[in-house]
Design a protein around this motif. Structure first.
Motif, short mmCIF file in Angstrom:
data_model
loop_
_atom_site.label_atom_id
_atom_site.label_comp_id
_atom_site.label_asym_id
_atom_site.label_seq_id
_atom_site.Cartn_x
_atom_site.Cartn_y
_atom_site.Cartn_z
N LEU A 28 41.07 39.38 37.40
CA LEU A 28 41.90 39.45 38.60
C LEU A 28 41.19 38.83 39.80
N PHE A 29 39.90 39.08 39.89
CA PHE A 29 39.11 38.59 41.02
C PHE A 29 38.64 37.15 40.78
N LYS A 30 38.25 36.86 39.55
CA LYS A 30 37.79 35.52 39.21
C LYS A 30 38.90 34.49 39.41
N ASN A 31 40.13 34.88 39.10
CA ASN A 31 41.27 33.97 39.21
C ASN A 31 41.99 34.06 40.54
N LYS A 32 41.37 34.77 41.49
CA LYS A 32 41.90 34.89 42.85
C LYS A 32 43.29 35.53 42.89
N LEU A 33 43.50 36.48 42.00
CA LEU A 33 44.73 37.27 42.01
C LEU A 33 44.55 38.53 42.87
N ALA A 34 43.30 38.91 43.10
CA ALA A 34 42.97 40.05 43.96
C ALA A 34 41.70 39.72 44.73
N ASN A 35 41.58 40.29 45.92
CA ASN A 35 40.45 40.01 46.81
C ASN A 35 39.28 40.94 46.48
N PRO A 36 38.13 40.39 46.10
CA PRO A 36 36.99 41.25 45.78
C PRO A 36 36.31 41.86 47.01
N ASP B 276 47.58 35.28 50.54
CA ASP B 276 46.16 35.08 50.28
C ASP B 276 45.83 35.50 48.85
N TYR B 277 46.39 36.64 48.46
CA TYR B 277 46.21 37.17 47.10
C TYR B 277 47.51 37.86 46.71
N PRO B 278 47.92 37.78 45.45
CA PRO B 278 49.14 38.48 45.03
C PRO B 278 49.02 40.00 45.09
N LEU B 279 47.82 40.53 44.77
CA LEU B 279 47.65 41.97 44.63
C LEU B 279 46.45 42.48 45.44
N SER B 280 46.67 43.55 46.18
CA SER B 280 45.58 44.24 46.85
C SER B 280 45.17 45.44 46.01
N LEU B 281 43.87 45.54 45.73
CA LEU B 281 43.32 46.70 45.04
C LEU B 281 42.43 47.54 45.96
N ALA B 282 42.51 47.25 47.26
CA ALA B 282 41.78 48.02 48.28
C ALA B 282 40.30 48.15 47.93
N THR B 283 39.67 47.03 47.59
CA THR B 283 38.27 47.06 47.19
C THR B 283 37.32 47.44 48.33
#
Length: 436
Positions: free
Chosen positions: A256-264, A199-206
């Protein structure tokens, strides 16, 4: 909140309940009917302790065990544990301080300690340096060159990943001594996204909020070369939170969020990596056990990236201090000194999944023993840890940064957002004479 220890309360009494407890449970050394110190039937002076661990059964049990052992080890003091839910603990302390009804012994989240010391809630400790010198730097609460608090564990951040995923995507596996550069991290995320498997390459636990935001995201800002405040004199955020390097961080972070690399908008459980929704996760040492259960030897713990200046991670978790009104400092310093035995520090580390505070505790335990995957987090803490700014302004700075980071994630203009944050922080500093 101390996301570092993952002590999120299972149940909460709420602020009103905490304040009610504060009104009836403080006093440091318990008073007897004539105003003298209350004593037990055995002649011991009663001393009260407060902890935030009402919602954390495991840690509360460990604190109680140390206290029981300490009480049995000497014949002068009887320490009694009173536990609050974490969500309302700070409010209870502030209320009790206002009425001069604090207990003698209390725990404090490391970045909040300077604020409590400045407000004269706390007095310095006199624990023997022979006991504190061997400890990880992040577990020692220093303010104004004095030791105000000591912790029994720390936490560290790193990138959880899977060896097979990186190899399948021809991505270099970074080492503690050779982390990814900004360019390498960006390229790795792009490759994983292109694979279409996550779904996303990276989780930042937002989904985690509060203290997680400055703890997790300000090290990325600092790696670019910015910071939450100018650490030279702690008198302004101008130029460090809104300067060129901070703007670069904000634009990259937003991207990261705009390019869907991380889930906002991740869920509050922070388990996207172990659920297979994300290929990697910016995660604390408390998360590695679940990752290893899921992925076994395929699990990797990678260092923080070097985004321009150098890699950084946060440091400092819950610690123990003494109230300024305590009349039995010998009891508090004695309890803390007693608790710093390696066997207790090892138990806190093993059962909570946090870093052992001493080399002796590391050797006694299994999870972070030299050579284990988990021991990588200790290497990261020793090499890259940076405490949050040791200023009484920190609680205000933390909330201001949390809002700014959330706004940036949501797509707000980076320059305007950081300028507004700097204006708010500098106004707070000016109104409080820089907390001098």
């Amino acid at each position: 909140m101390s996301i570092l220890a993952r002590n999120l309360p299972v149940a909460a009494l709420g602020v009103a309940g905490a304040l009610a407890l504060a009104a009836c449970g403080g006093g440091g050394t318990s008073a007897g009917p004539t105003g003298s110190a209350a004593t037990t039937s055995g002649g011991k002076t009663k001393v009260t302790m407060w902890t935030h661990n009402a919602g954390n059964e495991v840690e509360l049990k460990l604190v109680q065990q140390v206290t029981n052992d300490y009480n049995a080890s000497q014949d002068k003091y009887e320490i009694t544990v009173q536990a609050f839910p974490q969500a309302s603990y700070n409010d209870a302390v502030v209320s009790a301080a206002a009425s001069k009804n604090l207990p003698c012994l209390l725990d404090v989240d490391a970045p909040i300690m300077p604020s409590w010391a400045y407000a004269k809630y706390l007095q310095p400790l006199t624990v023997d340096a022979k006991l504190t010198d061997p400890l990880l730097p992040g577990v020692k609460g220093i303010y104004d060159d004095k030791l105000y608090s000591v912790g029994f564990y720390d936490a560290a951040l790193g990138i959880l990943a899977r060896k097979s995923v990186l190899e399948d995507n021809d991505i270099r596996i970074p080492t503690v001594d050779q982390p990814w550069t900004l360019e390498e991290l960006d390229a790795a995320l792009a490759k994983i996204k292109a694979s279409g498997k996550y779904d996303y390459p990276l989780s930042l636990a937002t989904g985690w909020t509060g203290e997680w935001y400055p703890y997790a995201y300000s090290p990325l800002l600092q790696s670019f070369g910015g910071d939450l405040i100018n650490r030279t004199d702690l008198s302004t955020a101008e130029g460090v939170l809104n300067g060129p390097q901070a703007i670069k961080w904000g634009q990259w972070f937003q991207g990261l969020f705009k390019n869907k690399l991380a889930n906002p908008k991740e869920s509050v459980d922070g388990t996207d990596f172990v659920q297979g929704k994300a290929a990697m996760q910016w995660a604390g040492s408390w998360s590695v056990g679940d990752a290893i259960k899921k992925y076994g030897d395929d699990t990797l713990i990678l260092p923080p990236p070097n985004l321009g200046k150098q890699p950084y991670i946060g440091a400092g978790s819950w610690q123990w201090g003494m109230s300024a009104t305590c009349q039995t400092p010998e009891a508090v310093n004695g309890w803390i000194s007693f608790a710093l035995q390696d066997k207790y520090l090892s138990a806190f580390s093993e059962q909570l999944g946090n870093l052992p505070a001493s080399a002796g505790a590391q050797a006694l335990g299994k999870k972070f023993k030299e050579g284990t995957k988990e021991s990588t987090y200790l290497e990261l803490a020793r090499k890259y840890a940076l405490i949050r700014p040791p200023t009484p302004a920190y609680p205000f700075i933390a909330k201001t940064f949390e809002k700014a980071a959330a706004d940036i994630i949501a797509g707000a203009n980076v320059q305007d957002t950081l300028n507004a944050a700097v204006d708010a922080i500098d106004k707070n500093l000016a109104e409080n004479n820089n907390y001098q």
